[in-house]
Write an enzyme that holds these catalytic residues in place. Sequence first.
Site, mmCIF file in Angstrom:
data_model
loop_
_atom_site.group_PDB
_atom_site.id
_atom_site.type_symbol
_atom_site.label_atom_id
_atom_site.label_comp_id
_atom_site.label_asym_id
_atom_site.label_seq_id
_atom_site.Cartn_x
_atom_site.Cartn_y
_atom_site.Cartn_z
ATOM 1 N N GLU A 101 -3.787 -6.003 -2.576
ATOM 2 C CA GLU A 101 -2.915 -6.852 -1.777
ATOM 3 C C GLU A 101 -1.813 -6.067 -1.089
ATOM 4 O OE1 GLU A 101 -2.667 -9.827 -5.239
ATOM 5 O OE2 GLU A 101 -0.656 -9.014 -5.139
ATOM 6 N N CYS A 114 4.989 -4.013 1.697
ATOM 7 C CA CYS A 114 4.771 -3.472 0.358
ATOM 8 C C CYS A 114 3.266 -3.235 0.242
ATOM 9 C CB CYS A 114 5.258 -4.492 -0.667
ATOM 10 S SG CYS A 114 4.960 -4.003 -2.363
ATOM 11 N N CYS A 125 1.549 -0.399 -17.952
ATOM 12 C CA CYS A 125 2.867 -0.970 -18.271
ATOM 13 C C CYS A 125 2.660 -2.429 -18.683
ATOM 14 C CB CYS A 125 3.803 -0.870 -17.060
ATOM 15 S SG CYS A 125 3.908 0.825 -16.438
ATOM 16 N N CYS A 128 3.260 -5.643 -16.377
ATOM 17 C CA CYS A 128 2.812 -5.576 -14.987
ATOM 18 C C CYS A 128 1.413 -6.168 -14.812
ATOM 19 C CB CYS A 128 2.830 -4.117 -14.533
ATOM 20 S SG CYS A 128 2.038 -3.865 -12.934
ATOM 21 N N CYS A 345 2.169 -8.404 -5.869
ATOM 22 C CA CYS A 345 1.346 -7.998 -6.985
ATOM 23 C C CYS A 345 1.990 -8.493 -8.260
ATOM 24 C CB CYS A 345 1.194 -6.482 -6.998
ATOM 25 S SG CYS A 345 0.982 -5.846 -5.348
HETATM 26 N N1 SAH Z 1 3.328 2.111 -9.957
HETATM 27 C C1 SAH Z 1 4.575 2.252 -9.308
HETATM 28 C C2 SAH Z 1 4.705 1.378 -8.075
HETATM 29 C C3 SAH Z 1 4.133 -0.002 -8.145
HETATM 30 S S1 SAH Z 1 4.993 -1.124 -9.190
HETATM 31 C C4 SAH Z 1 5.708 2.010 -10.263
HETATM 32 O O1 SAH Z 1 5.452 1.549 -11.369
HETATM 33 O O2 SAH Z 1 6.835 2.324 -9.912
HETATM 34 C C5 SAH Z 1 6.468 -1.484 -8.263
HETATM 35 C C6 SAH Z 1 7.651 -1.931 -9.134
HETATM 36 O O3 SAH Z 1 7.395 -3.231 -9.685
HETATM 37 C C7 SAH Z 1 7.891 -1.016 -10.340
HETATM 38 O O4 SAH Z 1 9.267 -0.757 -10.473
HETATM 39 C C8 SAH Z 1 7.374 -1.845 -11.472
HETATM 40 O O5 SAH Z 1 7.919 -1.454 -12.703
HETATM 41 C C9 SAH Z 1 7.788 -3.222 -11.046
HETATM 42 N N2 SAH Z 1 7.111 -4.310 -11.755
HETATM 43 C C10 SAH Z 1 5.861 -4.333 -12.240
HETATM 44 N N3 SAH Z 1 5.611 -5.532 -12.820
HETATM 45 C C11 SAH Z 1 6.725 -6.274 -12.687
HETATM 46 C C12 SAH Z 1 7.076 -7.580 -13.085
HETATM 47 N N4 SAH Z 1 6.221 -8.360 -13.719
HETATM 48 N N5 SAH Z 1 8.325 -8.030 -12.785
HETATM 49 C C13 SAH Z 1 9.199 -7.242 -12.113
HETATM 50 N N6 SAH Z 1 8.924 -5.997 -11.708
HETATM 51 C C14 SAH Z 1 7.703 -5.499 -11.997
HETATM 52 FE FE1 SF4 Z 2 3.058 0.455 -14.319
HETATM 53 FE FE2 SF4 Z 2 2.203 -1.546 -12.795
HETATM 54 FE FE3 SF4 Z 2 3.421 0.557 -11.658
HETATM 55 FE FE4 SF4 Z 2 0.962 0.769 -12.699
HETATM 56 S S1 SF4 Z 2 1.563 -0.503 -10.962
HETATM 57 S S2 SF4 Z 2 2.642 2.178 -13.001
HETATM 58 S S3 SF4 Z 2 1.067 -0.559 -14.480
HETATM 59 S S4 SF4 Z 2 4.319 -0.918 -13.084
#
Ligand code: SAH
Ligand code: SF4
Length: 354
Positions: A101, A114, A125, A128, A345
Site C-alpha cells: 500500500e 508514504c 515488531c 506493527c 499500513c
Molecule cells: N520499517 C521502518 C519503516 C516503516 S514503519 C520502521 O520501522 O521505521 C513506519 C513507522 O510506523 C515506524 O516508526 C513504526 O515503528 C511505526 N509503527 C508501526 N506500527 C505502528 C502502529 N501500530 N502504531 C503506530 N506506529 C506504528
Molecule cells: Fe517493524 Fe513494522 Fe517497521 Fe517492519 S515495518 S521494521 S515490523 S515497524
Amino acid sequence: MLNEKPFIYDVDLPALEELVKSWGEPDYRARQIWRGLYQQLHVSPDQFTDLPVTLRERLANHYSFSHLQSEIVLDSSDGETRKTLFRIPAAVQSGQNLAIEAVLMRYEQRRTLCISTQAGCAMGCVFCATGQMGFQRNLTSGEIVEQVLFYARQLATLGERVTNVVVMGMGEPFHNYTATLSALDRLNHPDGFNLGARRFTISTVGLVPLIRRFTNERRQFNLAVSLHAADDELRSSMLPINRKYPLDVLFEACRDYVGKTHRRITFEWALIRDKNDTPEQARRLGERLRGLLCHVNVIPLNPTRGYAGQATTRERAVAFQKELEGMGIPCTIRIRRGIDIQAGCGQLAVERAT
Ligand code: SAH
Ligand code: SF4
C-alpha cells in the site's frame, strides 16, 4: 499476473543510455525517454510521441511499463488522505499476488506520500500490522518508484505535485537498502522527477550496519529511527532487532551520523498506554538524547489485531512531550491521519502536529 519483461522503472539513466546505444539510436534518445517517464509521467510507450514509432515499439516489446495494479482506493472521510492498495506479482513466474500500500496525505500545501519498500517485513515488531504478516518479498526499485509516479499522475491532473516522500509504509527500507536508495536516487534525479533530496525521509527500525553505510555514503535524504523504548529490556520485548543491535550500539551509530553529516535525526515513538508513555521512559529517553541534534515524533499507537496494547491518552502524550521539552529535546505529537481508512499500513505517523 505474469510479468516476465524487465520493468522500465527498474532502469536508471546510465543503463538507459547503454540500451539506447545498443539499439543504434542517437544518445539524446535516452534523455527523451527519461523525461517521458519522469517528467511527462507517461504510462505507456505509445505516449512517447516525440520518439520514432520503431523505438516506441521496441520499448513496448522489451519492457513492461507497470507492475502495480491498483486494486482498492480508499479516501478518508475528510478527503485529505487517500490509500491505494496495489497488487504485485509474488515472484516472476508465479501466478500468486501480494498486496502493498501507499498513502497520499494532503496538508496545507504539502502532498506527502508514504510508500512501501517490501511486501511484509522480517523485523517482527510486535505492534506493527506489517510485522505481523511476516516477510514476503523485497520490492524492486521500479516498484518503489512506481508508487510515487502513480500518485504524481493523479496529482498532475489537479495541477498539483508530490512535495514529500516518507519511506514509512510497509517493510524495512534498510533491509532492502540497494533498491530503496536507487529508487530515491532515480526520483531525485535533476533531469527527471527532480524531487529534492531533503524532501525524502527514510525510516529505519535501527539496522546499525546500514545506518553506518548511509552515513558514510553521505546521503542527503532525511533519516528517522524508530525507537519506541529507552531501555533494552522494553525495546527488545517490542522490537526483536534490539537484541542484535541494542540501544548503546544504535545510539553510537546515530551520534556518528549526526557528527559526520551535521544533519538532525528524527526519532519515532508510538505511545502505548502504560507501557512506554510513562514519565520515567520520557526521562530515560531525554538522558539518552542529551546533546544530540535530534527531534522526537510521538504518535499514539494505532492498535492492531495482533497486539493487545492500547493507544495512550491525549493527556499522557502531552505529559510525555513536556517531560522531553523540559530536558531541552524538541518533541512533536503527531496525529494519525486517515484513521477511518486504516491509512499508513496501520501505522500512519505523519504530518499534522497538534
Ligand atoms: N520499517 C521502518 C519503516 C516503516 S514503519 C520502521 O520501522 O521505521 C513506519 C513507522 O510506523 C515506524 O516508526 C513504526 O515503528 C511505526 N509503527 C508501526 N506500527 C505502528 C502502529 N501500530 N502504531 C503506530 N506506529 C506504528
Ligand atoms: Fe517493524 Fe513494522 Fe517497521 Fe517492519 S515495518 S521494521 S515490523 S515497524
